[in-house]
Enzyme design. Sequence first.
Site, PDB file in Angstrom:
ATOM      1  CB  SER A   7      -0.890   0.031   1.240  1.00  0.00           C
ATOM      2  OG  SER A   7      -1.425  -1.243   1.506  1.00  0.00           O
TER       3      SER A   7
HETATM    4  N1  SAH Z   1      -0.396  -5.287   3.572  1.00  0.00           N
HETATM    5  C1  SAH Z   1       0.353  -5.950   2.559  1.00  0.00           C
HETATM    6  C2  SAH Z   1      -0.341  -6.210   1.237  1.00  0.00           C
HETATM    7  C3  SAH Z   1      -1.798  -5.970   1.066  1.00  0.00           C
HETATM    8  S1  SAH Z   1      -2.439  -6.473  -0.495  1.00  0.00           S
HETATM    9  C4  SAH Z   1       1.709  -5.292   2.342  1.00  0.00           C
HETATM   10  O1  SAH Z   1       2.124  -4.474   3.143  1.00  0.00           O
HETATM   11  O2  SAH Z   1       2.369  -5.636   1.382  1.00  0.00           O
HETATM   12  C5  SAH Z   1      -3.832  -7.345   0.103  1.00  0.00           C
HETATM   13  C6  SAH Z   1      -3.575  -8.782   0.451  1.00  0.00           C
HETATM   14  O3  SAH Z   1      -4.771  -9.317   1.000  1.00  0.00           O
HETATM   15  C7  SAH Z   1      -3.239  -9.668  -0.744  1.00  0.00           C
HETATM   16  O4  SAH Z   1      -2.007 -10.258  -0.520  1.00  0.00           O
HETATM   17  C8  SAH Z   1      -4.356 -10.704  -0.775  1.00  0.00           C
HETATM   18  O5  SAH Z   1      -3.905 -12.008  -1.136  1.00  0.00           O
HETATM   19  C9  SAH Z   1      -4.842 -10.695   0.661  1.00  0.00           C
HETATM   20  N2  SAH Z   1      -6.208 -11.211   0.887  1.00  0.00           N
HETATM   21  C10 SAH Z   1      -7.287 -11.178   0.059  1.00  0.00           C
HETATM   22  N3  SAH Z   1      -8.355 -11.759   0.630  1.00  0.00           N
HETATM   23  C11 SAH Z   1      -7.958 -12.194   1.857  1.00  0.00           C
HETATM   24  C12 SAH Z   1      -8.610 -12.886   2.929  1.00  0.00           C
HETATM   25  N4  SAH Z   1      -9.890 -13.256   2.853  1.00  0.00           N
HETATM   26  N5  SAH Z   1      -7.882 -13.165   4.035  1.00  0.00           N
HETATM   27  C13 SAH Z   1      -6.570 -12.811   4.129  1.00  0.00           C
HETATM   28  N6  SAH Z   1      -5.909 -12.143   3.146  1.00  0.00           N
HETATM   29  C14 SAH Z   1      -6.588 -11.837   2.028  1.00  0.00           C
END
Ligand code: SAH
Length: 330
Positions: free
Chosen positions: A64
């Site tokens: 993000s």
């Molecule tokens: N906070 C992270 C990335 C966020 S991107 C960073 O700092 O890099 C959002 C992430 O949420 C993705 O990796 C995706 O695979 C995950 N995601 C999507 N649905 C989800 C769920 N139901 N439970 C856990 N993670 C999930």
Amino acid sequence: MTRSWQEWLVRQISFAGDFDKEILEAFLRVPREVFSEFHYDLDVVYSDNVIVTAKDGNIYSTSSQPSLMALFMSAVGLRQGMKVLEIGSGTGYNACVMAHVVGKEGLVVGIEFNRKFFENSVEAASKLGIENVVFVNDDGFYGYEKLAPYDAIVITVAVDKVSQHWIDQLKMGGRIVGPIDLYTVDRQPALVFEKTIDGVAAKHLVDTKFIRAGGLLGNLNETNLERLSKIEKRFSTPFEFLNLPINYYETVGVFHLASWSLCEKSGWIYFVEDEGFARWKGGWEVFGRMELIKRIAEEWARTRFSPMSLVKFRYDHSMNFKRLERWDET
Ligand code: SAH
């Protein structure tokens, strides 16, 4: 060498808001490029922007915008010694930055749905020697009971609703921050939820754009469509109409956040209850017995139909709607 790039990033974050020294310093201590399987030049890595960090088939994980990460940390009052749960920890950058904010006495638990992104996060944290972070490969809907209760929960993926498990696993007085996916109008306002003795209070923080959640955090439209299919055939003509003198996007936003009961079918927006439903056609047509939608509409009228960003949502501890207030009147 990277240190000066990190200083440049911190300067950009400082321009975006007034953040605690502990939060800014944490960004100095974590090299962002370690969390990406793609190569970017360092002026890209350390600009205050979203970067794609990993890909699995046609699923992506993104890191993000750093100033938004700082805003989320600030919104939950993140500080030394706290135990924080992150939903959607991806390849782990945000979790590792938070690990520095909470320090050795604190702990970060990151939940990631995708196996490969989870593995990348474990590898990056161990490479950097960060020990106060635990990654879990599961659906974030369940939270992580084993290490509960948490002082704060940070959601970094756009979810359809706040899970009951998160409220259960949150300490009294603790906060949750995260983007809610208003899938019917394609908006993702981030809200801050606070658990108090008499329930949960929520207010709008900022509009965002995140990856939409999969699994149990991204299936509310389908769940509500299923509820609708059970009741729809019982009614063919509307019983009454609800006239709300306000723009449709705001109405849908307020209804979504207050009820978690909306779905979309053949271009119509539906509000589903157990004994009836309402649908949008230049106004709301009401079929069957509808109590919740009327209560929300009444409550909203009391706020003089304030925009979503100016109302405070109040729920009980099971996230059932209680009332609406204007947040500048409380
Ligand atoms: N906070 C992270 C990335 C966020 S991107 C960073 O700092 O890099 C959002 C992430 O949420 C993705 O990796 C995706 O695979 C995950 N995601 C999507 N649905 C989800 C769920 N139901 N439970 C856990 N993670 C999930």
